[in-house]
Design an enzyme around this catalytic site. Structure first.
Site, PDB file in Angstrom:
ATOM      1  N   ASP A   7       0.961  -1.446  -0.182  1.00 57.08           N
ATOM      2  CA  ASP A   7       0.097   0.017  -0.151  1.00 57.08           C
ATOM      3  C   ASP A   7       0.825   1.247   0.006  1.00 57.08           C
ATOM      4  O   ASP A   7       2.015   1.381   0.590  1.00 57.08           O
ATOM      5  CB  ASP A   7      -0.946   0.339   0.735  1.00 57.08           C
ATOM      6  CG  ASP A   7      -2.436   1.046   0.711  1.00 57.08           C
ATOM      7  OD1 ASP A   7      -2.599   1.779   0.071  1.00 57.08           O
ATOM      8  OD2 ASP A   7      -2.787   1.195   2.360  1.00 57.08           O
ATOM      9  N   ASN A  65     -11.044  -2.027  -5.189  1.00 57.13           N
ATOM     10  CA  ASN A  65      -9.947  -1.275  -5.968  1.00 57.13           C
ATOM     11  C   ASN A  65     -10.606  -1.165  -7.374  1.00 57.13           C
ATOM     12  O   ASN A  65     -10.315   0.097  -8.252  1.00 57.13           O
ATOM     13  CB  ASN A  65      -8.799  -1.852  -6.140  1.00 57.13           C
ATOM     14  CG  ASN A  65      -7.761  -2.303  -4.930  1.00 57.13           C
ATOM     15  OD1 ASN A  65      -6.786  -2.441  -5.331  1.00 57.13           O
ATOM     16  ND2 ASN A  65      -8.319  -0.842  -4.401  1.00 57.13           N
TER      17      ASN A  65
HETATM   18  C1  IPE Z   1      -5.487  -2.682  -0.658  1.00 62.70           C
HETATM   19  O1  IPE Z   1      -4.932  -1.222  -0.662  1.00 62.70           O
HETATM   20  C2  IPE Z   1      -5.335  -3.520  -1.670  1.00 62.70           C
HETATM   21  C3  IPE Z   1      -3.818  -3.774  -2.185  1.00 62.70           C
HETATM   22  C4  IPE Z   1      -3.120  -2.858  -1.592  1.00 62.70           C
HETATM   23  C5  IPE Z   1      -4.071  -4.241  -3.528  1.00 62.70           C
HETATM   24  P1  IPE Z   1      -6.098   0.003  -0.407  1.00 62.70           P
HETATM   25  O2  IPE Z   1      -5.299   0.763  -0.783  1.00 62.70           O
HETATM   26  O3  IPE Z   1      -7.316  -0.336  -1.579  1.00 62.70           O
HETATM   27  O4  IPE Z   1      -7.181  -0.517   0.959  1.00 62.70           O
HETATM   28  P2  IPE Z   1      -7.710   1.342   1.895  1.00 62.70           P
HETATM   29  O5  IPE Z   1      -8.750   0.857   0.476  1.00 62.70           O
HETATM   30  O6  IPE Z   1      -6.706   1.862   1.848  1.00 62.70           O
HETATM   31  O7  IPE Z   1      -8.434  -0.294   3.174  1.00 62.70           O
HETATM   32  C1  IPE Z   2      -1.424   0.547  -3.008  1.00 59.19           C
HETATM   33  O1  IPE Z   2      -1.136   1.819  -3.707  1.00 59.19           O
HETATM   34  C2  IPE Z   2      -2.172  -0.140  -4.509  1.00 59.19           C
HETATM   35  C3  IPE Z   2      -2.934  -0.734  -4.721  1.00 59.19           C
HETATM   36  C4  IPE Z   2      -4.393  -0.427  -3.866  1.00 59.19           C
HETATM   37  C5  IPE Z   2      -3.490  -0.986  -6.226  1.00 59.19           C
HETATM   38  P1  IPE Z   2      -2.733   2.686  -3.329  1.00 59.19           P
HETATM   39  O2  IPE Z   2      -3.126   2.834  -4.533  1.00 59.19           O
HETATM   40  O3  IPE Z   2      -3.286   2.486  -2.518  1.00 59.19           O
HETATM   41  O4  IPE Z   2      -2.029   3.933  -2.799  1.00 59.19           O
HETATM   42  P2  IPE Z   2      -2.161   4.886  -1.501  1.00 59.19           P
HETATM   43  O5  IPE Z   2      -3.001   4.294  -0.443  1.00 59.19           O
HETATM   44  O6  IPE Z   2      -3.650   5.715  -2.765  1.00 59.19           O
HETATM   45  O7  IPE Z   2      -1.407   5.808  -1.316  1.00 59.19           O
HETATM   46 MG    MG Z   3      -4.131   2.178  -0.820  1.00 61.41          MG
END
Ligand code: IPE
Ligand code: IPE
Ligand code: MG
Length: 256
Positions: free
Chosen positions: A19, A67
């Site tokens: 993340d 996502n």
């Molecule tokens: C969890 O991260 C999913 C992945 C890392 C693929 P998110 O960024 O989607 O989760 P939330 O929305 O912060 O809970």
């Molecule tokens: C994790 O990074 C990757 C995916 C969830 C696909 P994020 O896209 O959630 O990045 P943040 O949490 O917005 O920084």
């Molecule tokens: Mg994230």
């Protein structure tokens, strides 16, 4: 202190919620896709570090069921990067003895990516050195519902006697059938939640929340998480043996 650590052996299975890509990019005034691209480099570093530490299984959460609700442009960027990653890394996975497995609702992706995922799994299926599992369009609740649906269907058709179903049997209906449960679950970016990842499998995983954005995650952070894990006292609900602290045996689990 020369006390042996609670776990002289490394975690057999490490799962990571990768993340923080978006925040990494935002801090640099870059588009989110730049963060996802940089995150791909961290994936490569982490696989190398895991192999070096003697970990056998690495499960990476790359794209959640939820996502899909992100803006279409970001979803498109992510799938494009994923295809690029597969194309550029497949040879290395293949030659490095790494077996790739994808868990999640892959039918929600287009036919090209689906075919590429299947081909990558096929080409690496005889590898035995290391297991790389990528969770794509994965959500634990969806996985559990799919298992429940199949179990209900089999019970209805007489293939399964509900009275005989136990935890080991139930686990065989999950996407992770035949995999050991994760011993250590790492989440980067400082967030402290599971976000619908491996809810069943992580029942007794040690949790490690690392205050580093995923594109910055490196071998040092990985080693630190493993060192922290080595100091944990895993109990599995059982009172530890006072003459041999930290040596409580893990309960038997499906596929282990
Ligand atoms: C969890 O991260 C999913 C992945 C890392 C693929 P998110 O960024 O989607 O989760 P939330 O929305 O912060 O809970
Ligand atoms: C994790 O990074 C990757 C995916 C969830 C696909 P994020 O896209 O959630 O990045 P943040 O949490 O917005 O920084
Ligand atoms: Mg994230």
């Amino acid at each position: 202190m020369n006390q042996p650590s609670a776990h002289a052996t490394p975690p057999r299975h490490v799962a990571i919620i990768m993340d923080g890509n978006g925040r990494w990019a935002a801090r640099r005034g870059l588009p989110r896709a730049a963060g996802h691209r940089e995150g791909g480099k961290a994936v490569r570093r982490t696989i190398e570090a895991a192999i070096e530490h003697g970990v056998e299984w690495l499960t990476l959460f790359a794209f959640s069921s939820e996502n899909w609700r992100r803006p279409q442009t970001e979803v498109t960027d992510l799938t494009r990067l994923l295809r690029r990653y597969l194309r550029s890394e497949l040879k290395e996975l293949e030659q490095g003895g790494i077996k790739l497995r994808v868990i999640g609702e892959r039918d929600r992706f287009g036919p090209t990516l689906r075919a590429e995922l299947a081909a990558a799994e096929e080409r690496t299926k005889h590898n035995t050195k290391f297991n790389l599992v990528i969770a794509l369009s994965y959500g634990a609740r969806a996985e559990l519902v799919a298992a429940a649906r199949l179990i209900a269907q089999q019970a209805q058709s007489g293939q399964l006697d509900p009275a005989t179903l136990d935890e080991t049997g139930f686990a065989r209906y999950l996407a992770t059938a035949d995999m050991p449960d994760p011993d250590l679950l790492i989440r980067t970016s400082g967030e402290q939640r599971l976000s619908n990842f491996l809810l069943w499998q992580a029942a007794y995983a040690e949790l490690s929340f690392v205050d580093v954005l995923w594109p910055d995650f490196n071998a040092t952070h990985f080693a630190a998480a493993l060192a922290d894990y080595a100091r944990r006292d895993r109990r599995f609900g059982v009172r530890p043996d006072e003459t041999n602290p930290g040596r409580t045996a893990a309960p038997k689990q499906a596929g282990a």
